[in-house]
Design a protein around this motif. Sequence first.
Motif, short mmCIF file in Angstrom:
data_model
loop_
_atom_site.label_atom_id
_atom_site.label_comp_id
_atom_site.label_asym_id
_atom_site.label_seq_id
_atom_site.Cartn_x
_atom_site.Cartn_y
_atom_site.Cartn_z
N ARG A 25 0.93 -5.19 -10.41
CA ARG A 25 1.25 -5.93 -9.06
C ARG A 25 2.26 -6.98 -8.86
O ARG A 25 1.71 -7.54 -7.59
N MET A 26 2.38 -7.44 -9.43
CA MET A 26 3.12 -8.90 -9.04
C MET A 26 4.70 -9.00 -8.05
O MET A 26 4.40 -7.27 -8.23
N LEU A 27 4.66 -9.51 -6.79
CA LEU A 27 5.94 -8.73 -6.27
C LEU A 27 6.63 -10.33 -6.63
O LEU A 27 7.47 -9.80 -6.06
N ASP A 28 6.35 -11.18 -7.26
CA ASP A 28 7.60 -11.72 -7.98
C ASP A 28 6.67 -12.29 -8.80
O ASP A 28 5.65 -12.83 -9.40
N PHE A 29 8.01 -12.82 -10.46
CA PHE A 29 7.59 -13.99 -11.09
C PHE A 29 8.72 -14.58 -11.64
O PHE A 29 9.66 -14.32 -12.55
N ILE A 30 8.28 -16.03 -11.79
CA ILE A 30 9.34 -17.49 -12.24
C ILE A 30 8.73 -17.43 -13.46
O ILE A 30 7.30 -18.43 -13.62
N GLU A 31 9.43 -17.75 -15.06
CA GLU A 31 8.76 -18.29 -15.65
C GLU A 31 9.48 -19.75 -15.90
O GLU A 31 11.00 -20.00 -15.60
N PHE A 32 8.80 -20.81 -16.26
CA PHE A 32 9.29 -21.86 -16.06
C PHE A 32 9.62 -22.44 -17.83
O PHE A 32 9.40 -23.54 -17.69
N GLY A 33 9.23 -21.38 -18.84
CA GLY A 33 8.85 -22.53 -19.61
C GLY A 33 7.76 -22.63 -20.77
O GLY A 33 6.92 -23.49 -19.65
N ASP A 34 7.37 -23.07 -22.15
CA ASP A 34 6.37 -23.13 -22.08
C ASP A 34 5.54 -22.61 -21.50
O ASP A 34 3.78 -23.33 -21.48
N ASP A 35 5.71 -21.36 -21.86
CA ASP A 35 4.77 -20.35 -21.84
C ASP A 35 3.85 -20.61 -20.03
O ASP A 35 2.24 -20.77 -19.79
N PHE A 36 4.59 -21.08 -19.07
CA PHE A 36 4.21 -21.37 -17.94
C PHE A 36 4.97 -20.46 -16.77
O PHE A 36 5.99 -20.55 -17.01
N ALA A 37 4.32 -19.88 -16.15
CA ALA A 37 4.75 -18.80 -14.75
C ALA A 37 4.21 -19.41 -13.42
O ALA A 37 3.04 -19.47 -13.57
N LEU A 38 5.29 -18.95 -12.50
CA LEU A 38 4.20 -18.95 -11.29
C LEU A 38 4.52 -17.50 -11.17
O LEU A 38 5.49 -16.33 -10.67
N VAL A 39 3.67 -17.51 -9.91
CA VAL A 39 3.63 -15.27 -8.90
C VAL A 39 3.55 -15.26 -8.27
O VAL A 39 2.41 -16.08 -7.44
N LYS A 40 3.76 -14.39 -7.48
CA LYS A 40 3.55 -14.43 -6.07
C LYS A 40 2.67 -13.03 -6.40
O LYS A 40 3.30 -11.44 -7.18
N THR A 41 1.34 -12.00 -5.73
CA THR A 41 0.28 -10.78 -5.99
C THR A 41 -0.55 -11.09 -5.29
O THR A 41 -0.72 -11.88 -3.93
N ILE A 42 -0.88 -9.50 -4.86
CA ILE A 42 -1.93 -9.36 -3.64
C ILE A 42 -2.95 -9.80 -4.11
O ILE A 42 -3.48 -9.37 -5.24
N ALA A 43 -3.93 -10.17 -3.75
CA ALA A 43 -5.45 -11.14 -4.36
C ALA A 43 -6.04 -9.54 -4.36
O ALA A 43 -6.02 -8.76 -3.88
N PRO A 44 -6.24 -9.78 -5.14
CA PRO A 44 -7.15 -9.40 -6.57
C PRO A 44 -9.29 -8.85 -5.40
O PRO A 44 -8.78 -10.10 -5.15
N ASP A 45 -9.89 -7.94 -5.45
CA ASP A 45 -10.77 -7.90 -4.50
C ASP A 45 -11.30 -8.44 -5.58
O ASP A 45 -12.56 -9.18 -4.60
N ALA A 46 -11.68 -8.83 -6.63
CA ALA A 46 -12.44 -10.08 -7.12
C ALA A 46 -12.87 -11.20 -6.76
O ALA A 46 -13.50 -12.31 -6.98
N VAL A 47 -11.68 -12.04 -6.13
CA VAL A 47 -11.97 -13.46 -5.46
C VAL A 47 -11.52 -12.60 -3.65
O VAL A 47 -11.36 -14.46 -3.19
N THR A 48 -11.95 -12.41 -3.48
CA THR A 48 -11.74 -12.58 -1.41
C THR A 48 -13.53 -12.04 -0.87
O THR A 48 -14.27 -12.23 -2.06
N THR A 49 -13.16 -12.40 0.20
CA THR A 49 -14.55 -12.76 0.88
C THR A 49 -15.76 -14.16 0.67
O THR A 49 -16.00 -14.54 1.24
N VAL A 50 -14.60 -14.86 -0.42
CA VAL A 50 -15.54 -16.54 -0.69
C VAL A 50 -14.35 -17.55 -0.87
O VAL A 50 -13.70 -16.85 -1.45
N PRO A 51 -14.82 -18.50 -0.14
CA PRO A 51 -13.80 -19.34 -0.65
C PRO A 51 -13.82 -20.29 -2.11
O PRO A 51 -13.92 -19.76 -3.24
N LEU A 52 -11.95 -20.17 -2.39
CA LEU A 52 -11.74 -20.50 -3.32
C LEU A 52 -12.28 -20.95 -4.41
O LEU A 52 -13.08 -21.18 -5.98
N ARG A 53 -13.16 -21.75 -3.84
CA ARG A 53 -14.07 -22.94 -5.24
C ARG A 53 -15.47 -22.22 -5.45
O ARG A 53 -15.99 -22.81 -6.21
#
Length: 240
Positions: free
Chosen positions: A159-187
């Motif tokens: 479901r990724m909209l974009d994926f950028i790998e930076f090396g050292d097994d690290f990446a930045l991803v743009k994705t649609i929010a999964p339902d598991a993390v919606t409706t409540v604060p990130l905290r």
Amino acid sequence: MGNYLQALRRRRARQLAAQYADPHRDQRVAVIGLGRFGRSLAAELMRRGWDVLGVDVDPAVVRRMSGDLTHTAVADCTDPGALRQLGVGEFTSAVVGIGTDMEASILIATNLLEARVPTIWAKAVSRQHGQILERLGVQHMVLPEHEMGERVAHLVTGRMLDFIEFGDDFALVKTIAPDAVTTVPLRESRVRTRYGVTVVGIKRPGEGFTHATAETVIAPGDVLIVTGRIRAVEAFAELD
């Protein structure tokens, strides 16, 4: 698909050009090989204010680029004498943009190393090619086709909209929010603890991206910018 791959090549060239974006550095770079990758990189470096010498063995290619770059030259840089005549040894940076002709790539990289150019980047067409260049002493390798393949695979299979790998097994991803993390604060959703990723940005339909905070409440349909280890961001993007 062809247009999309071209866009990915341009983006990779922008990312590579950004590596040079230090205003305190000598703003001169030689780009040897003006194929699609070399042209994109040279154009982006020019846009960022660099003094670019573009070199290719094909006079027609050089003519096409002559009005776009600071300097251009027709030369065979597998000949160390050609590099000396062009003064490439006085540059602090050089990029070998030739990939398909592995022998030429290796010879040019060797000549640049012998000329003591401090920083050398080289395009590689395979991991093996990159390893050979690395063993010679080239500091930075670029595998654009391999990297594009990895990115497209991530976009196609999830479901990724974009994926950028930076090396050292690290990446930045743009994705649609999964339902598991919606409706409540990130905290409260404890994304970092549960999933090993950090939500750094959020975009709601019709709005621009904003920074995410502990109090940000994610809504269904929001687009997230997430960072973390590759496996962690992959797993997060696959959540329901």
